[in-house]
Design a protein around this motif. Structure first.
Motif, PDB file in Angstrom:
ATOM      1  N   GLY A  96     -16.765 -23.275  23.618  1.00  0.00           N
ATOM      2  CA  GLY A  96     -17.627 -22.515  22.732  1.00  0.00           C
ATOM      3  C   GLY A  96     -19.065 -22.982  22.855  1.00  0.00           C
ATOM      4  N   THR A  97     -19.801 -22.945  21.747  1.00  0.00           N
ATOM      5  CA  THR A  97     -21.168 -23.457  21.751  1.00  0.00           C
ATOM      6  C   THR A  97     -21.139 -24.982  21.620  1.00  0.00           C
ATOM      7  OG1 THR A  97     -21.329 -23.196  19.338  1.00  0.00           O
ATOM      8  CG2 THR A  97     -22.094 -21.367  20.718  1.00  0.00           C
ATOM      9  N   THR A  98     -22.251 -25.613  21.942  1.00  0.00           N
ATOM     10  CA  THR A  98     -22.364 -27.070  21.884  1.00  0.00           C
ATOM     11  C   THR A  98     -23.343 -27.459  20.788  1.00  0.00           C
ATOM     12  OG1 THR A  98     -21.919 -27.246  24.258  1.00  0.00           O
ATOM     13  CG2 THR A  98     -22.964 -29.137  23.193  1.00  0.00           C
ATOM     14  N   SER A  99     -22.943 -28.368  19.915  1.00  0.00           N
ATOM     15  CA  SER A  99     -23.788 -28.698  18.758  1.00  0.00           C
ATOM     16  C   SER A  99     -24.519 -30.032  18.890  1.00  0.00           C
ATOM     17  CB  SER A  99     -22.933 -28.698  17.480  1.00  0.00           C
ATOM     18  OG  SER A  99     -21.804 -29.535  17.626  1.00  0.00           O
ATOM     19  N   TYR A 100     -24.649 -30.528  20.120  1.00  0.00           N
ATOM     20  CA  TYR A 100     -25.385 -31.770  20.348  1.00  0.00           C
ATOM     21  C   TYR A 100     -26.342 -31.608  21.523  1.00  0.00           C
ATOM     22  CZ  TYR A 100     -22.159 -34.271  17.295  1.00  0.00           C
ATOM     23  OH  TYR A 100     -21.436 -34.691  16.208  1.00  0.00           O
ATOM     24  N   ARG A 101     -27.554 -32.118  21.357  1.00  0.00           N
ATOM     25  CA  ARG A 101     -28.442 -32.245  22.514  1.00  0.00           C
ATOM     26  C   ARG A 101     -27.975 -33.415  23.365  1.00  0.00           C
ATOM     27  NH1 ARG A 101     -31.977 -30.680  18.466  1.00  0.00           N
ATOM     28  NH2 ARG A 101     -32.981 -28.676  18.921  1.00  0.00           N
ATOM     29  N   LYS A 102     -27.553 -34.469  22.647  1.00  0.00           N
ATOM     30  CA  LYS A 102     -26.982 -35.644  23.302  1.00  0.00           C
ATOM     31  C   LYS A 102     -25.921 -36.208  22.375  1.00  0.00           C
ATOM     32  CE  LYS A 102     -28.150 -40.147  25.306  1.00  0.00           C
ATOM     33  NZ  LYS A 102     -29.230 -41.137  25.532  1.00  0.00           N
ATOM     34  N   PHE A 103     -24.683 -36.211  22.825  1.00  0.00           N
ATOM     35  CA  PHE A 103     -23.593 -36.696  21.981  1.00  0.00           C
ATOM     36  C   PHE A 103     -23.493 -38.213  22.086  1.00  0.00           C
ATOM     37  CE2 PHE A 103     -19.176 -37.991  21.413  1.00  0.00           C
ATOM     38  CZ  PHE A 103     -18.905 -37.433  20.176  1.00  0.00           C
ATOM     39  N   PRO A 104     -23.289 -38.939  20.963  1.00  0.00           N
ATOM     40  CA  PRO A 104     -23.138 -38.446  19.585  1.00  0.00           C
ATOM     41  C   PRO A 104     -24.393 -38.603  18.735  1.00  0.00           C
ATOM     42  CG  PRO A 104     -22.322 -40.671  19.711  1.00  0.00           C
ATOM     43  CD  PRO A 104     -22.866 -40.351  21.082  1.00  0.00           C
ATOM     44  N   SER A 105     -25.514 -38.936  19.366  1.00  0.00           N
ATOM     45  CA  SER A 105     -26.679 -39.366  18.593  1.00  0.00           C
ATOM     46  C   SER A 105     -27.680 -38.276  18.251  1.00  0.00           C
ATOM     47  CB  SER A 105     -27.414 -40.477  19.370  1.00  0.00           C
ATOM     48  OG  SER A 105     -27.793 -40.007  20.655  1.00  0.00           O
ATOM     49  N   GLU A 106     -27.620 -37.110  18.937  1.00  0.00           N
ATOM     50  CA  GLU A 106     -28.638 -36.078  18.720  1.00  0.00           C
ATOM     51  C   GLU A 106     -27.995 -34.727  18.428  1.00  0.00           C
ATOM     52  OE1 GLU A 106     -31.575 -35.929  21.813  1.00  0.00           O
ATOM     53  OE2 GLU A 106     -31.584 -38.106  22.058  1.00  0.00           O
ATOM     54  N   PRO A 107     -27.538 -34.522  17.182  1.00  0.00           N
ATOM     55  CA  PRO A 107     -26.946 -33.227  16.836  1.00  0.00           C
ATOM     56  C   PRO A 107     -28.005 -32.137  16.702  1.00  0.00           C
ATOM     57  CG  PRO A 107     -27.049 -34.620  14.905  1.00  0.00           C
ATOM     58  CD  PRO A 107     -27.497 -35.476  16.058  1.00  0.00           C
ATOM     59  N   ILE A 108     -27.578 -30.900  16.935  1.00  0.00           N
ATOM     60  CA  ILE A 108     -28.431 -29.734  16.719  1.00  0.00           C
ATOM     61  C   ILE A 108     -28.237 -29.274  15.277  1.00  0.00           C
ATOM     62  CG2 ILE A 108     -28.908 -27.361  17.463  1.00  0.00           C
ATOM     63  CD1 ILE A 108     -27.748 -28.138  20.201  1.00  0.00           C
ATOM     64  N   SER A 109     -29.301 -28.898  14.611  1.00  0.00           N
ATOM     65  CA  SER A 109     -29.221 -28.531  13.201  1.00  0.00           C
ATOM     66  C   SER A 109     -28.399 -27.253  13.006  1.00  0.00           C
ATOM     67  CB  SER A 109     -30.615 -28.322  12.619  1.00  0.00           C
ATOM     68  OG  SER A 109     -31.196 -27.140  13.142  1.00  0.00           O
TER      69      SER A 109
END
Length: 279
Positions: A96-109
């Motif tokens: 599906g869609t991805t909710s992190y720019r960088k996992f796990p430290s940079e989530p997308i709002s």
């Protein structure tokens, strides 16, 4: 899944999988850094079908995130659906869609995710209509974003609203990305699940350790019992078995991969039979 042998040729993957006692295969991700097939080539379906026949394997799903993305034209999805139909595949598997720019430290709002999820639902509504015309189901599997857990997948499927777009469940991803108890999570979506990516996991959330299925901390006995009760009859797919070595199986000598692939089949067969499945 042939991707276990990503460092090696697609044909070498098929050879190993068949020799390990499997009768079915899932594929679609690259081998040796290049696509396993070119579904835009008019003769490709015959070539791939010939390879599968040579090794006595039946294809159950095609990993197709690359062509089903909202950023790609619908024609690419239709081409993949036609290719799948030609080789006898009835499931296109996607993230599906991805909710992190960088996992796990940079989530997308959540605010940023909303239009991405809406675009995804709009596109998959169209893809579902095309899939239904061809007798094919499209599945979405856990990988953060709008497929993070069973409850999130259920919401996404309701938003899409197509009977031809359903769930594939990957307990290893749910545990790795979300730190969720998969035995409690799966029942939410079990009745709408058409395939399982039998990825095991060990350690805390975000710890990259994916052992041979049945040898980690995922409670496959409970998962398979839930699926048996729900009337599940789809494929159980082995995707990763690299343990803490990482690199998506790529750093493991092929002889060891062969041994692990055999053990995965032995473990999963036992666990499925213990849950009441007849194989």
């Amino acid at each position: 899944m042939s991707w276990i042998y990503m460092k090696h040729s697609f044909e070498r993957a098929l050879e190993s999988i068949a020799r390990a006692g499997y009768q079915y295969v899932s594929f679609g991700l690259p081998h040796e850094g290049k696509p396993a097939f070119d579904d835009t080539d008019p003769g490709e379906a015959e070539r791939i079908s010939g390879l599968l026949e040579r090794y006595g394997l039946k294809p159950v799903s095609l990993v197709s995130t690359d062509v089903l993305s909202p950023a790609k034209p619908l024609e690419r999805a239709i081409s993949r659906l036609e290719f799948a139909k030609a080789i006898g595949v009835t499931e296109l598997l996607s993230l599906g869609t991805t909710s992190y720019r960088k996992f796990p430290s940079e989530p997308i709002s959540e605010e940023e995710m909303k239009p991405l999820n809406e675009a995804f639902a709009d596109k998959y509504r169209q893809i579902g209509e095309e899939a239904g015309k061809r007798g094919i189901v499209v599945t979405i599997k856990p990988h953060t974003g709008n497929t993070a857990t069973a409850a999130v997948i259920a919401d996404t499927l309701r938003q899409i609203g197509s009977p031809h777009v359903r769930a594939s469940y990957d307990p290893g991803n749910v545990r790795f990305y979300e730190g969720v108890d998969t035995a409690a999570d799966l029942p939410i979506i079990a009745a709408n699940t058409v395939s399982i990516v039998a990825k095991d996991h060990r350690g805390e959330r975000a710890e990259s350790d994916f052992p041979i299925p049945g040898e980690g901390e995922i409670d496959f006995r409970s998962l398979f019992a839930t699926l048996h009760t729900a009337g599940f009859s789809g494929p159980v797919i082995v995707e990763r078995l690299d343990g803490a070595a990482g690199a998506f199986n790529a750093g493991i000598p092929i002889e060891q991969l062969d041994e692990r692939v055999v053990q995965a089949r032995v473990n999963l067969t036992r666990l499925l039979e213990e849950a009441g499945f007849e194989l």
